[in-house]
Design an enzyme around this catalytic site. Sequence first.
Site, PDB file in Angstrom:
ATOM      1  N   GLY A   1       1.095   1.658  -6.409  1.00  0.00           N
ATOM      2  CA  GLY A   1       0.295   1.568  -5.189  1.00  0.00           C
ATOM      3  C   GLY A   1      -0.990   2.380  -5.168  1.00  0.00           C
ATOM      4  O   GLY A   1      -1.784   2.232  -4.248  1.00  0.00           O
TER       5      GLY A   1
ATOM      6  N   GLU B   1      -4.606 -10.194  -6.448  1.00  0.00           N
ATOM      7  CA  GLU B   1      -3.538 -11.153  -6.152  1.00  0.00           C
ATOM      8  C   GLU B   1      -3.463 -11.434  -4.662  1.00  0.00           C
ATOM      9  O   GLU B   1      -4.028 -10.702  -3.845  1.00  0.00           O
ATOM     10  CB  GLU B   1      -2.181 -10.701  -6.734  1.00  0.00           C
ATOM     11  CG  GLU B   1      -1.704  -9.374  -6.266  1.00  0.00           C
ATOM     12  CD  GLU B   1      -0.455  -8.852  -7.007  1.00  0.00           C
ATOM     13  OE1 GLU B   1      -0.257  -9.165  -8.205  1.00  0.00           O
ATOM     14  OE2 GLU B   1       0.304  -8.108  -6.380  1.00  0.00           O
TER      15      GLU B   1
ATOM     16  N   GLU C   1       5.589  -5.422 -11.239  1.00  0.00           N
ATOM     17  CA  GLU C   1       5.404  -4.436 -12.309  1.00  0.00           C
ATOM     18  C   GLU C   1       6.725  -4.244 -13.020  1.00  0.00           C
ATOM     19  O   GLU C   1       7.770  -4.529 -12.456  1.00  0.00           O
ATOM     20  CB  GLU C   1       5.023  -3.056 -11.729  1.00  0.00           C
ATOM     21  CG  GLU C   1       3.666  -2.974 -11.092  1.00  0.00           C
ATOM     22  CD  GLU C   1       3.396  -1.592 -10.482  1.00  0.00           C
ATOM     23  OE1 GLU C   1       4.118  -0.634 -10.806  1.00  0.00           O
ATOM     24  OE2 GLU C   1       2.456  -1.501  -9.686  1.00  0.00           O
TER      25      GLU C   1
ATOM     26  N   ASN D   1       8.830  -1.038 -14.804  1.00  0.00           N
ATOM     27  CA  ASN D   1       8.886   0.386 -15.102  1.00  0.00           C
ATOM     28  C   ASN D   1       9.757   0.595 -16.335  1.00  0.00           C
ATOM     29  O   ASN D   1      10.861   0.072 -16.399  1.00  0.00           O
ATOM     30  CB  ASN D   1       9.459   1.157 -13.921  1.00  0.00           C
ATOM     31  CG  ASN D   1       8.590   0.986 -12.694  1.00  0.00           C
ATOM     32  OD1 ASN D   1       7.370   0.994 -12.784  1.00  0.00           O
ATOM     33  ND2 ASN D   1       9.213   0.780 -11.550  1.00  0.00           N
TER      34      ASN D   1
ATOM     35  N   ARG E   1      11.132   3.326 -17.633  1.00  0.00           N
ATOM     36  CA  ARG E   1      11.809   4.626 -17.643  1.00  0.00           C
ATOM     37  C   ARG E   1      13.080   4.530 -16.791  1.00  0.00           C
ATOM     38  O   ARG E   1      13.284   3.535 -16.099  1.00  0.00           O
ATOM     39  CB  ARG E   1      10.893   5.669 -16.991  1.00  0.00           C
ATOM     40  CG  ARG E   1      10.551   5.242 -15.567  1.00  0.00           C
ATOM     41  CD  ARG E   1       9.776   6.246 -14.758  1.00  0.00           C
ATOM     42  NE  ARG E   1       9.734   5.859 -13.355  1.00  0.00           N
ATOM     43  CZ  ARG E   1       8.868   5.029 -12.798  1.00  0.00           C
ATOM     44  NH1 ARG E   1       7.929   4.470 -13.547  1.00  0.00           N
ATOM     45  NH2 ARG E   1       8.930   4.725 -11.522  1.00  0.00           N
TER      46      ARG E   1
ATOM     47  N   ARG F   1      16.075  10.459  -0.274  1.00  0.00           N
ATOM     48  CA  ARG F   1      15.374  11.495  -1.043  1.00  0.00           C
ATOM     49  C   ARG F   1      15.053  12.656  -0.108  1.00  0.00           C
ATOM     50  O   ARG F   1      14.368  12.468   0.904  1.00  0.00           O
ATOM     51  CB  ARG F   1      14.066  10.951  -1.612  1.00  0.00           C
ATOM     52  CG  ARG F   1      14.256   9.834  -2.607  1.00  0.00           C
ATOM     53  CD  ARG F   1      12.931   9.516  -3.254  1.00  0.00           C
ATOM     54  NE  ARG F   1      13.029   8.347  -4.109  1.00  0.00           N
ATOM     55  CZ  ARG F   1      12.070   7.971  -4.946  1.00  0.00           C
ATOM     56  NH1 ARG F   1      10.929   8.659  -5.014  1.00  0.00           N
ATOM     57  NH2 ARG F   1      12.225   6.907  -5.697  1.00  0.00           N
TER      58      ARG F   1
HETATM   59  C1  MV4 Z   1       1.658  -5.656  -2.590  1.00  0.00           C
HETATM   60  C2  MV4 Z   1       1.867  -5.823  -1.206  1.00  0.00           C
HETATM   61  C3  MV4 Z   1       1.598  -7.066  -0.671  1.00  0.00           C
HETATM   62  N1  MV4 Z   1       1.120  -8.060  -1.449  1.00  0.00           N
HETATM   63  N2  MV4 Z   1       1.177  -6.678  -3.321  1.00  0.00           N
HETATM   64  C4  MV4 Z   1       2.527  -2.269  -4.621  1.00  0.00           C
HETATM   65  C5  MV4 Z   1       3.002  -0.947  -5.009  1.00  0.00           C
HETATM   66  C6  MV4 Z   1       3.728  -0.477  -3.812  1.00  0.00           C
HETATM   67  N3  MV4 Z   1       3.935   0.912  -3.774  1.00  0.00           N
HETATM   68  C7  MV4 Z   1       2.845  -1.016  -2.734  1.00  0.00           C
HETATM   69  N4  MV4 Z   1       2.576  -2.299  -3.175  1.00  0.00           N
HETATM   70  C8  MV4 Z   1       2.359  -3.429  -2.465  1.00  0.00           C
HETATM   71  N5  MV4 Z   1       1.901  -4.483  -3.178  1.00  0.00           N
HETATM   72  C9  MV4 Z   1       0.929  -7.847  -2.746  1.00  0.00           C
HETATM   73  N6  MV4 Z   1       0.431  -8.841  -3.493  1.00  0.00           N
HETATM   74  C10 MV4 Z   1       2.328  -4.755  -0.454  1.00  0.00           C
HETATM   75  C11 MV4 Z   1       2.561  -3.536  -1.070  1.00  0.00           C
HETATM   76  C12 MV4 Z   1       2.969  -2.476  -0.177  1.00  0.00           C
HETATM   77  C13 MV4 Z   1       4.225  -1.907  -0.194  1.00  0.00           C
HETATM   78  C14 MV4 Z   1       5.198  -2.320  -1.101  1.00  0.00           C
HETATM   79  C15 MV4 Z   1       6.454  -1.757  -1.088  1.00  0.00           C
HETATM   80  C16 MV4 Z   1       6.762  -0.768  -0.147  1.00  0.00           C
HETATM   81  C17 MV4 Z   1       5.815  -0.335   0.761  1.00  0.00           C
HETATM   82  C18 MV4 Z   1       4.544  -0.896   0.745  1.00  0.00           C
HETATM   83  C19 MV4 Z   1       3.622  -0.454   1.684  1.00  0.00           C
HETATM   84  C20 MV4 Z   1       2.387  -1.001   1.666  1.00  0.00           C
HETATM   85  C21 MV4 Z   1       2.053  -1.999   0.765  1.00  0.00           C
END
Ligand code: MV4
Length: 451
Positions: A165, A200, A288, A290, A292, A338
């Site tokens: 993120g 994306e 993605e 991971n 590990r 956690r």
């Molecule tokens: C996204 C998404 C919506 N659409 N990708 C990717 C890494 C993760 N930490 C946040 N990510 C997201 N990728 C697309 N195409 C929304 C998130 C996201 C999110 C994902 C999981 C848990 C919390 C989140 C909070 C904000 C955005």
Amino acid sequence: MFRKILIANRGEIACRVIWACKELGIKTVAVHSEADADSLHVRFADDAICIGPAQSAKSYLNIPAVISAAEIKNVDAIHPGYGFLSENAHFAEVCKACNITFIGPTPEAIRTMGDKAEAKRAMKKAGLPLLPGSEGIVQSEEDALKIAKEIGYPVIIKASAGGGGRGMRIVRNQEELLNAYHTAQHEAGAAFSDPSVYIEKYLENPRHIEFQILADSHGNVIHLGERECSIQRRHQKLIEESPSPLLTEEVRRKVGGLVVEACQTIGYVNAGTIEMLFDEHSNFYFMEMNTRVQVEHPVTEMVTGVDIVQEQISIAAGNHLRLSQDQVKIDGHSIECRINAEHPEKFTPSPGTITSLNFPNGPGVRVDTAVYPGYTVPPYYDSMIAKLVVHARTRDLAIAKMKRALDTTIIEGIKTTIPLHQKIMESEDFLRGELSTRFMENFLKRQERNV
Ligand code: MV4
């Protein structure tokens, strides 16, 4: 099997790896910074060596220092835990060149999956569905405009060298795109020394669900079901559970089968996690991988009975997986909270000395931690100090057990996220299993209204 393993990590995960080694009859060497001389992982290991000052860059991330320690102590293998050097392809290569087994996948697999755009390409080829988006990195403004127009707004721009993120930008219309594109590139360049970004389709309310896989060096791959990780704040997970309240046995079997096949196709070895986004119709997309062991691996261990760290070690020693897919049974429900040394509302670090400490126990309760009464939480590292994990027959019973576990935890002298977890365990959305990546945002808004 290995004779002696060095653990290139600290805190609870270093202790967790030592547990596995002890049960497998393998000798252990702890490495530690000057700030961690009085740590539990140092106490529990058979041998220990100081590898530098408190700052991670000079100790736990210092490849020459870690390798020197491994050579001095004459170990067969290194377990990197999570974070630090665990997803550093160069480190895995150096281990190989020094005839030390890196307990993890090949440097090539780490490198491919570390480049998020490349990882998507590889997994698409291996049969996993992707969200509509750029094929690889975006090369120009024109490219960005064209792709966004094709897939339709909103879109999300992500750093290819990022992951988890960091450096993301949501773009809701064409007017915002170029600005966001340049900002994202700039941030990625500053944070990862690589400005590459990809685009994306942005999903408004997805669920973050990840599949745990194990693969041996003989071509056998199994999955251990999924973890629901939608409860995050600032892209840090707070609570994870397994199984996901959303997945039916049918969907689990289908997605599990696909991820196993994909990992077989790419020749992946060791433990890995396939992160997916699920929409409300159970459509799923690879996000993605991971490479590990993950912080949240215990919830999978609780419902499958498989010791993931022991499997990692066994696989790295060249053994066959100790179970087949038919022998994997998902039993009951597990939740992990956690516990961070943080102010529970402000989410700011709260290092200091733990003056009083009691962890919960009893049936179905597991605590992964490296703190003890009188321990001083140093300010130099991640603020997570413990993982409270419960297991019960059903999700409702697991929630009841987690409430009880939180209520019987005492940590004094520092602030922790326990009060936050207690509130989440009472929240209607959580109880109903209505989880999405919007969960924390909505939860915190409601909290504000209620005070
Ligand atoms: C996204 C998404 C919506 N659409 N990708 C990717 C890494 C993760 N930490 C946040 N990510 C997201 N990728 C697309 N195409 C929304 C998130 C996201 C999110 C994902 C999981 C848990 C919390 C989140 C909070 C904000 C955005």
